[in-house]
Design a protein around this motif. Structure first.
Motif, PDB file in Angstrom:
ATOM      1  N   GLY A  30       0.818  -1.204   0.000  1.00  0.00           N
ATOM      2  CA  GLY A  30       0.000   0.000   0.000  1.00  0.00           C
ATOM      3  C   GLY A  30       0.845   1.243   0.000  1.00  0.00           C
ATOM      4  O   GLY A  30       2.075   1.193   0.067  1.00  0.00           O
ATOM      5  N   LYS A  31       0.130   2.374  -0.083  1.00  0.00           N
ATOM      6  CA  LYS A  31       0.815   3.663  -0.163  1.00  0.00           C
ATOM      7  C   LYS A  31       0.000   4.705   0.584  1.00  0.00           C
ATOM      8  O   LYS A  31      -1.222   4.747   0.480  1.00  0.00           O
ATOM      9  CB  LYS A  31       0.972   4.066  -1.625  1.00  0.00           C
ATOM     10  CG  LYS A  31       1.558   5.436  -1.844  1.00  0.00           C
ATOM     11  CD  LYS A  31       1.898   5.706  -3.286  1.00  0.00           C
ATOM     12  CE  LYS A  31       0.694   5.832  -4.157  1.00  0.00           C
ATOM     13  NZ  LYS A  31       1.007   6.293  -5.523  1.00  0.00           N
ATOM     14  N   ILE A  32       0.691   5.558   1.326  1.00  0.00           N
ATOM     15  CA  ILE A  32       0.092   6.720   1.963  1.00  0.00           C
ATOM     16  C   ILE A  32       0.677   7.946   1.280  1.00  0.00           C
ATOM     17  O   ILE A  32       1.896   8.101   1.211  1.00  0.00           O
ATOM     18  CB  ILE A  32       0.392   6.765   3.480  1.00  0.00           C
ATOM     19  CG1 ILE A  32      -0.192   5.543   4.183  1.00  0.00           C
ATOM     20  CG2 ILE A  32      -0.145   8.066   4.092  1.00  0.00           C
ATOM     21  CD1 ILE A  32       0.203   5.424   5.648  1.00  0.00           C
ATOM     22  N   THR A  33      -0.210   8.798   0.760  1.00  0.00           N
ATOM     23  CA  THR A  33       0.214  10.019   0.086  1.00  0.00           C
ATOM     24  C   THR A  33      -0.191  11.221   0.931  1.00  0.00           C
ATOM     25  O   THR A  33      -1.358  11.344   1.302  1.00  0.00           O
ATOM     26  CB  THR A  33      -0.445  10.134  -1.309  1.00  0.00           C
ATOM     27  OG1 THR A  33      -0.121   8.961  -2.065  1.00  0.00           O
ATOM     28  CG2 THR A  33       0.043  11.373  -2.041  1.00  0.00           C
ATOM     29  N   VAL A  34       0.769  12.067   1.226  1.00  0.00           N
ATOM     30  CA  VAL A  34       0.512  13.290   1.988  1.00  0.00           C
ATOM     31  C   VAL A  34       0.589  14.468   1.028  1.00  0.00           C
ATOM     32  O   VAL A  34       1.598  14.652   0.344  1.00  0.00           O
ATOM     33  CB  VAL A  34       1.533  13.468   3.134  1.00  0.00           C
ATOM     34  CG1 VAL A  34       1.242  14.737   3.921  1.00  0.00           C
ATOM     35  CG2 VAL A  34       1.543  12.250   4.054  1.00  0.00           C
ATOM     36  N   ALA A  35      -0.497  15.254   0.963  1.00  0.00           N
ATOM     37  CA  ALA A  35      -0.523  16.425   0.088  1.00  0.00           C
ATOM     38  C   ALA A  35       0.374  17.508   0.673  1.00  0.00           C
ATOM     39  O   ALA A  35       0.175  17.950   1.796  1.00  0.00           O
ATOM     40  CB  ALA A  35      -1.953  16.944  -0.067  1.00  0.00           C
ATOM     41  N   MET A  36       1.370  17.912  -0.109  1.00  0.00           N
ATOM     42  CA  MET A  36       2.345  18.892   0.356  1.00  0.00           C
ATOM     43  C   MET A  36       2.343  20.144  -0.518  1.00  0.00           C
ATOM     44  O   MET A  36       3.383  20.743  -0.759  1.00  0.00           O
ATOM     45  CB  MET A  36       3.739  18.257   0.378  1.00  0.00           C
ATOM     46  CG  MET A  36       3.894  17.091   1.341  1.00  0.00           C
ATOM     47  SD  MET A  36       3.851  17.584   3.058  1.00  0.00           S
ATOM     48  CE  MET A  36       5.505  18.214   3.257  1.00  0.00           C
ATOM     49  N   GLY A  37       1.158  20.532  -0.982  1.00  0.00           N
ATOM     50  CA  GLY A  37       1.026  21.802  -1.677  1.00  0.00           C
ATOM     51  C   GLY A  37       1.163  22.928  -0.667  1.00  0.00           C
ATOM     52  O   GLY A  37       1.256  22.701   0.547  1.00  0.00           O
ATOM     53  N   THR A  38       1.161  24.133  -1.136  1.00  0.00           N
ATOM     54  CA  THR A  38       1.317  25.295  -0.258  1.00  0.00           C
ATOM     55  C   THR A  38       0.282  25.302   0.861  1.00  0.00           C
ATOM     56  O   THR A  38       0.608  25.524   2.025  1.00  0.00           O
ATOM     57  CB  THR A  38       1.211  26.601  -1.067  1.00  0.00           C
ATOM     58  OG1 THR A  38       2.166  26.549  -2.124  1.00  0.00           O
ATOM     59  CG2 THR A  38       1.478  27.807  -0.201  1.00  0.00           C
ATOM     60  N   CYS A  39      -0.976  25.013   0.493  1.00  0.00           N
ATOM     61  CA  CYS A  39      -2.043  25.037   1.505  1.00  0.00           C
ATOM     62  C   CYS A  39      -1.837  23.925   2.536  1.00  0.00           C
ATOM     63  O   CYS A  39      -2.074  24.118   3.727  1.00  0.00           O
ATOM     64  CB  CYS A  39      -3.418  24.914   0.842  1.00  0.00           C
ATOM     65  SG  CYS A  39      -3.560  23.531  -0.310  1.00  0.00           S
ATOM     66  N   GLY A  40      -1.402  22.753   2.098  1.00  0.00           N
ATOM     67  CA  GLY A  40      -1.150  21.645   3.023  1.00  0.00           C
ATOM     68  C   GLY A  40      -0.008  21.942   3.981  1.00  0.00           C
ATOM     69  O   GLY A  40      -0.109  21.709   5.185  1.00  0.00           O
ATOM     70  N   ILE A  41       1.065  22.480   3.429  1.00  0.00           N
ATOM     71  CA  ILE A  41       2.217  22.822   4.279  1.00  0.00           C
ATOM     72  C   ILE A  41       1.814  23.879   5.302  1.00  0.00           C
ATOM     73  O   ILE A  41       2.148  23.778   6.482  1.00  0.00           O
ATOM     74  CB  ILE A  41       3.405  23.284   3.419  1.00  0.00           C
ATOM     75  CG1 ILE A  41       3.945  22.100   2.609  1.00  0.00           C
ATOM     76  CG2 ILE A  41       4.508  23.885   4.295  1.00  0.00           C
ATOM     77  CD1 ILE A  41       4.958  22.490   1.544  1.00  0.00           C
ATOM     78  N   ALA A  42       1.063  24.882   4.852  1.00  0.00           N
ATOM     79  CA  ALA A  42       0.622  25.937   5.774  1.00  0.00           C
ATOM     80  C   ALA A  42      -0.277  25.378   6.877  1.00  0.00           C
ATOM     81  O   ALA A  42      -0.275  25.886   7.994  1.00  0.00           O
ATOM     82  CB  ALA A  42      -0.124  27.031   5.010  1.00  0.00           C
ATOM     83  N   ASN A  59       5.630   0.845  14.665  1.00  0.00           N
ATOM     84  CA  ASN A  59       4.846  -0.388  14.560  1.00  0.00           C
ATOM     85  C   ASN A  59       5.487  -1.405  13.621  1.00  0.00           C
ATOM     86  O   ASN A  59       4.850  -2.403  13.270  1.00  0.00           O
ATOM     87  CB  ASN A  59       3.423  -0.052  14.092  1.00  0.00           C
ATOM     88  CG  ASN A  59       2.633   0.633  15.177  1.00  0.00           C
ATOM     89  OD1 ASN A  59       2.179   0.004  16.115  1.00  0.00           O
ATOM     90  ND2 ASN A  59       2.476   1.952  15.064  1.00  0.00           N
ATOM     91  N   ASN A  60       6.742  -1.162  13.239  1.00  0.00           N
ATOM     92  CA  ASN A  60       7.485  -2.067  12.358  1.00  0.00           C
ATOM     93  C   ASN A  60       6.726  -2.405  11.086  1.00  0.00           C
ATOM     94  O   ASN A  60       6.703  -3.551  10.642  1.00  0.00           O
ATOM     95  CB  ASN A  60       7.884  -3.351  13.103  1.00  0.00           C
ATOM     96  CG  ASN A  60       8.824  -3.069  14.239  1.00  0.00           C
ATOM     97  OD1 ASN A  60       9.795  -2.338  14.074  1.00  0.00           O
ATOM     98  ND2 ASN A  60       8.534  -3.624  15.399  1.00  0.00           N
ATOM     99  N   ILE A  61       6.082  -1.401  10.508  1.00  0.00           N
ATOM    100  CA  ILE A  61       5.340  -1.584   9.263  1.00  0.00           C
ATOM    101  C   ILE A  61       6.268  -1.200   8.115  1.00  0.00           C
ATOM    102  O   ILE A  61       6.636  -0.039   7.968  1.00  0.00           O
ATOM    103  CB  ILE A  61       4.066  -0.711   9.251  1.00  0.00           C
ATOM    104  CG1 ILE A  61       3.153  -1.097  10.413  1.00  0.00           C
ATOM    105  CG2 ILE A  61       3.348  -0.850   7.907  1.00  0.00           C
ATOM    106  CD1 ILE A  61       2.002  -0.140  10.641  1.00  0.00           C
ATOM    107  N   ASN A  62       6.647  -2.198   7.320  1.00  0.00           N
ATOM    108  CA  ASN A  62       7.606  -1.975   6.245  1.00  0.00           C
ATOM    109  C   ASN A  62       6.996  -2.134   4.858  1.00  0.00           C
ATOM    110  O   ASN A  62       7.688  -1.948   3.862  1.00  0.00           O
ATOM    111  CB  ASN A  62       8.773  -2.958   6.376  1.00  0.00           C
ATOM    112  CG  ASN A  62       9.494  -2.784   7.697  1.00  0.00           C
ATOM    113  OD1 ASN A  62       9.752  -1.669   8.112  1.00  0.00           O
ATOM    114  ND2 ASN A  62       9.806  -3.886   8.344  1.00  0.00           N
ATOM    115  N   ASP A  63       5.717  -2.499   4.792  1.00  0.00           N
ATOM    116  CA  ASP A  63       5.112  -2.787   3.493  1.00  0.00           C
ATOM    117  C   ASP A  63       4.169  -1.682   3.006  1.00  0.00           C
ATOM    118  O   ASP A  63       3.331  -1.898   2.147  1.00  0.00           O
ATOM    119  CB  ASP A  63       4.386  -4.131   3.523  1.00  0.00           C
ATOM    120  CG  ASP A  63       3.307  -4.209   4.580  1.00  0.00           C
ATOM    121  OD1 ASP A  63       3.188  -3.286   5.406  1.00  0.00           O
ATOM    122  OD2 ASP A  63       2.568  -5.218   4.589  1.00  0.00           O
ATOM    123  N   ILE A  64       4.325  -0.486   3.562  1.00  0.00           N
ATOM    124  CA  ILE A  64       3.549   0.683   3.147  1.00  0.00           C
ATOM    125  C   ILE A  64       4.540   1.772   2.746  1.00  0.00           C
ATOM    126  O   ILE A  64       5.413   2.136   3.524  1.00  0.00           O
ATOM    127  CB  ILE A  64       2.651   1.216   4.292  1.00  0.00           C
ATOM    128  CG1 ILE A  64       1.674   0.147   4.774  1.00  0.00           C
ATOM    129  CG2 ILE A  64       1.925   2.496   3.866  1.00  0.00           C
ATOM    130  CD1 ILE A  64       0.602  -0.239   3.766  1.00  0.00           C
TER     131      ILE A  64
END
Length: 125
Positions: A30-42, A59-64
């Motif tokens: 799986g994948k977790i995507t964090v939005a890092m646009g200007t508004c997100g960073i602010a 939590n020793n989670i290595n498959d994400i």
């Protein structure tokens, strides 16, 4: 936590985060995507990103994998995070503070439960 006082400080933080994240981005369930646009960073996305990486490590989670994106177009609910797991619809969460990021890892990633109070959208865009 130290404050960012210059573009150089921000670039150093980004370089470190990118290096840390690249280690996680191959052959994952799986994948977790964090939005890092200007508004997100602010709105605090940098701390959200850090909390996700720390919670996965604790939590020793290595498959994400954890990746950054530009703006998701959901400025009113920043910081936003998308969770994509194999064989499941993607889920977008809003108002993801560091504490909420840890809840997402605990409930969604570890227990396969959508965190309904943070849910912005479920399914493909």
């Amino acid at each position: 936590m130290s404050k960012i006082k210059s573009l150089e400080d921000l670039m150093k933080i980004k370089e470190k985060a990118v290096k840390d994240l690249q280690l996680r981005d191959t052959g994952k369930r799986g994948k977790i995507t964090v939005a890092m646009g200007t508004c997100g960073i602010a709105a605090g996305a940098k701390d959200t990103l850090k909390a996700i990486v720390e919670a996965l490590n604790e939590n020793n989670i290595n498959d994400i994998s954890v990746v950054q994106s530009g703006c998701m177009g959901l400025c009113e609910v920043e910081p936003t995070v998308e969770v994509r797991l194999e064989n499941q619809e993607p889920v977008v969460y809003g108002h993801v503070t560091p504490e909420n990021a840890r809840r997402i890892v605990k409930l969604h990633i570890l227990s396969n439960q959508v965190v309904t109070d943070l849910l912005v959208r479920k399914g493909e865009i």
